[in-house]
Enzyme design. Structure first.
Site, short mmCIF file in Angstrom:
data_model
loop_
_atom_site.label_atom_id
_atom_site.label_comp_id
_atom_site.label_asym_id
_atom_site.label_seq_id
_atom_site.Cartn_x
_atom_site.Cartn_y
_atom_site.Cartn_z
N LYS A 117 0.88 -1.17 0.00
CA LYS A 117 0.00 0.00 0.00
C LYS A 117 0.92 1.22 0.00
O LYS A 117 1.67 1.44 0.95
CB LYS A 117 -0.90 0.00 1.24
CG LYS A 117 -1.89 1.15 1.20
CD LYS A 117 -2.60 1.36 2.51
CE LYS A 117 -3.14 2.78 2.53
NZ LYS A 117 -3.51 3.21 3.88
N GLY A 160 -7.80 9.92 9.29
CA GLY A 160 -8.15 10.11 10.70
C GLY A 160 -9.17 11.21 10.96
O GLY A 160 -9.51 11.48 12.11
N ALA A 196 -9.34 5.84 3.99
CA ALA A 196 -9.10 7.01 4.86
C ALA A 196 -10.28 7.94 4.97
O ALA A 196 -11.02 8.17 4.01
CB ALA A 196 -7.89 7.81 4.41
N GLY A 197 -10.45 8.47 6.17
CA GLY A 197 -11.43 9.52 6.40
C GLY A 197 -12.79 9.03 6.86
O GLY A 197 -13.67 9.83 7.16
N ASN A 226 -9.01 2.54 9.73
CA ASN A 226 -8.21 2.20 10.91
C ASN A 226 -8.74 2.94 12.15
O ASN A 226 -9.34 2.35 13.05
CB ASN A 226 -6.74 2.56 10.64
CG ASN A 226 -5.80 2.13 11.76
OD1 ASN A 226 -4.61 2.19 11.60
ND2 ASN A 226 -6.29 1.69 12.91
N THR A 227 -8.57 4.26 12.14
CA THR A 227 -8.86 5.03 13.34
C THR A 227 -10.30 4.86 13.82
O THR A 227 -10.55 4.79 15.03
CB THR A 227 -8.58 6.53 13.09
OG1 THR A 227 -7.31 6.63 12.44
CG2 THR A 227 -8.54 7.31 14.37
#
Lengths: 257, 285
Positions: free
Chosen positions: A95, A156, A183-184, A205-206
């Site tokens: 990635k 994040g 993301a986001g 992830n976050t």
């Protein structure tokens, strides 16, 4: 769904950073049903083999590892990290992140295309973290990428899909390339929305790692991804400006004045 | 920093329970313990993080700018809101250890430094192995988590208590150690590299300190420190028995916070076994 010829049944990919402990990470991954997890080499390892203990815990989960180049701000850093990843994890998947702005973590798309070309020519199978820009996406495909990972919003930020129009255009422009919103995403409805646009998968992830209950949130995202994908396949309605009565009005009894 | 309630934001509830008991222990055994509480602040753009931190913790008060100024005059006007954890405490770990060594010596306990001795080769009926990450040879599931910190000396600012600044990427805390010394910590990286502090980490920690208060821009860097925190997969400590060896380990980033509780667990285990050995019927039961 397949990435570079590898068939996968789960359309949810998870990152492995920021969890309270590896034990909770393991439970969250199990609850999510994810078959692919990303691992940051640069930040988690200090750039050496020193992250082995953590990586061993991740490997023990029995999922496929997609190493990433998070934290790399130049083509050279990203390429070096990718080579290290190939050696450590015995995988050609990478990635690719080349960060252009330290505050927003926005990708440096120029460096990204260059690094993608170098790595693809070297036999890597590249998953580029990019924006929703069509021209950049074209260049990435030309460079050898067979998967694209546009952002939903800055890493994040939990803002969801900032540019639905752009993401839809990308989907329409690349009907045959697996597209992953990366993301986001903050809440499961963001993931469902991405899947309803016809995206092949989401990576986050976050939103899970920092949830009050990461295991329950992982499960919630898995359900949302499944719901969004099912809705996409069921051909949802397009929005319209006028009301569309669900029952016929002609012949209805006039009860008013 | 002994901050069991702040730690609740990112750790298991057991850490808060054991940590709260440990503060009491330190207060009875180390006169240098300072019980002034701790403050949690954020830059204005990260205010959502403060609310989120509050949701995950307890034993705190929301305080306004006036109260912040009363508690920490040098932070006056810099933050509109903060979380105040009045029951938390801090200590200087090096002084605390030195005090413990003295107290043990007073009780006739011999402490030998610089001696190579593996637990299995140690004499005695019972051996307590509390070597931290050095016990990796006996605990294969113990991993190291790298932590880095910076010590600075700054005469332009005085703080009465630890200040924690939340940040999406670089959370930090600053602990006053007296005489103008401040400890700025700490990174947490899943790496077992024991080498010196990286430039990236030093820059991030110092930048964050500068963001907390510009006076830190003129501080002198006194020390850069890095080492490994010993941790099990759940990041919680454990006591394990292997024959006559009790292994107490996995304190992770909570060494001083949880060591008294872990030590008590070891002592209880040893006492109970002695008791059991004295009464064979009980052992059989």
């Amino acid at each position: 769904m397949s990435f570079y010829g590898v068939e996968l049944s789960s359309r949810l990919l998870l990152g492995t950073a920021r969890y309270l402990s590896p034990a909770i990470l393991a439970e969250a991954i199990k609850a999510s049903g994810a078959e692919v997890v990303t691992v940051s080499l640069r930040r988690e390892s200090g750039g050496e083999r020193a992250g082995q203990s953590f990586w061993s815990l991740v490997r023990a989960l029995g999922v496929r590892v997609l190493p990433n180049t998070a934290g790399c701000h130049s083509v050279k850093e990203a390429v070096t990290t990718a080579h290290m990843a190939r050696e450590l994890f015995d995988t050609t998947w990478i990635k690719l992140e080349v960060i252009g702005d330290a505050d927003t973590l926005q990708p440096d798309v120029f460096g990204l295309v260059e690094a993608a070309r170098i790595l693809s020519e070297d036999g890597f199978e590249v998953f580029p973290y990019t924006t929703e820009d069509l021209v950049v996406a074209d260049r990435l495909v030309e460079a050898g990428c067979r998967v694209l990972m546009p952002w939903g919003a800055p890493i994040g930020s939990a803002r969801g899909l900032n540019n639905v129009y752009g993401l839809k255009s990308l989907r329409a422009h690349f009907p045959d390339i697996p597209l992953v919103v990366d993301a986001g995403l903050g809440v499961p409805s963001h993931a469902a929305a991405a899947m309803e646009l016809g995206y092949d998968a989401v990576l986050l992830n976050t939103a899970v790692a920092e949830a009050g209950d990461p295991v329950a949130m992982a499960r919630a995202f898995a359900l949302a991804v499944e719901a969004g994908r099912t809705a996409y396949l069921a051909q949802p309605l397009e929005p319209r400006d006028m009301a569309a009565p669900s029952t016929p009005t002609i012949g209805k009894a006039a009860l008013g004045d | 920093m002994l901050a069991p309630w702040c730690e609740r934001a990112t750790t298991d509830a057991a850490v808060a329970t054991m940590g709260a008991a440990s503060i009491e222990w330190w207060s009875q055994h180390f006169p240098g313990l300072v019980r002034n509480g701790s403050l949690v602040v954020v830059q204005s753009r990260d205010s959502a993080d403060l609310a989120r931190f509050a949701e995950r913790t307890d034993h705190f008060e929301w305080i306004d700018a006036e109260r912040i100024a009363a508690l920490e005059p040098d932070l006056a006007g810099r933050y509109r809101r903060a979380l105040f954890f009045p029951d938390e405490a801090h200590l200087d770990p090096r002084r605390a250890l030195a005090t413990l060594v003295e107290r043990l010596a007073e009780r006739g306990v011999a402490i030998r430094f610089g001696v190579d001795l593996l637990p299995d080769a140690a004499p005695g009926d019972a051996v307590v192995d509390c070597r931290g990450f050095a016990a990796r040879d006996a605990l294969s599931d113990l991993r190291g988590v790298r932590g880095e910190m910076v010590m600075v000396r700054c005469r332009d600012i005085a703080l009465a208590r630890p200040i924690r600044m939340l940040h999406p990427r670089i959370p930090l805390y600053i602990v006053p150690r007296g005489d103008g010394l401040f400890m700025i910590g700490a990174t947490m990286i899943e790496s077992e590299r024991r080498g010196p502090v990286s430039v990236r980490s030093a820059v991030e920690l110092l930048n964050a300190a500068y963001a907390l208060h510009p006076a830190f821009g003129e501080a002198e860097v006194v020390e850069l420190g890095a080492d490994l925190r010993p941790a099990f997969a759940d990041n919680l400590p454990q006591v394990r028995r292997e024959g006559r060896v009790l292994r107490a380990n996995g304190l992770f980033r909570h060494g001083f916070l949880l060591a008294p509780a872990l030590a008590r667990q070891v002592a209880d285990t040893l006492r109970m076994e002695t008791y059991d050995a004295d009464i064979p019927e009980r052992r059989r039961a």
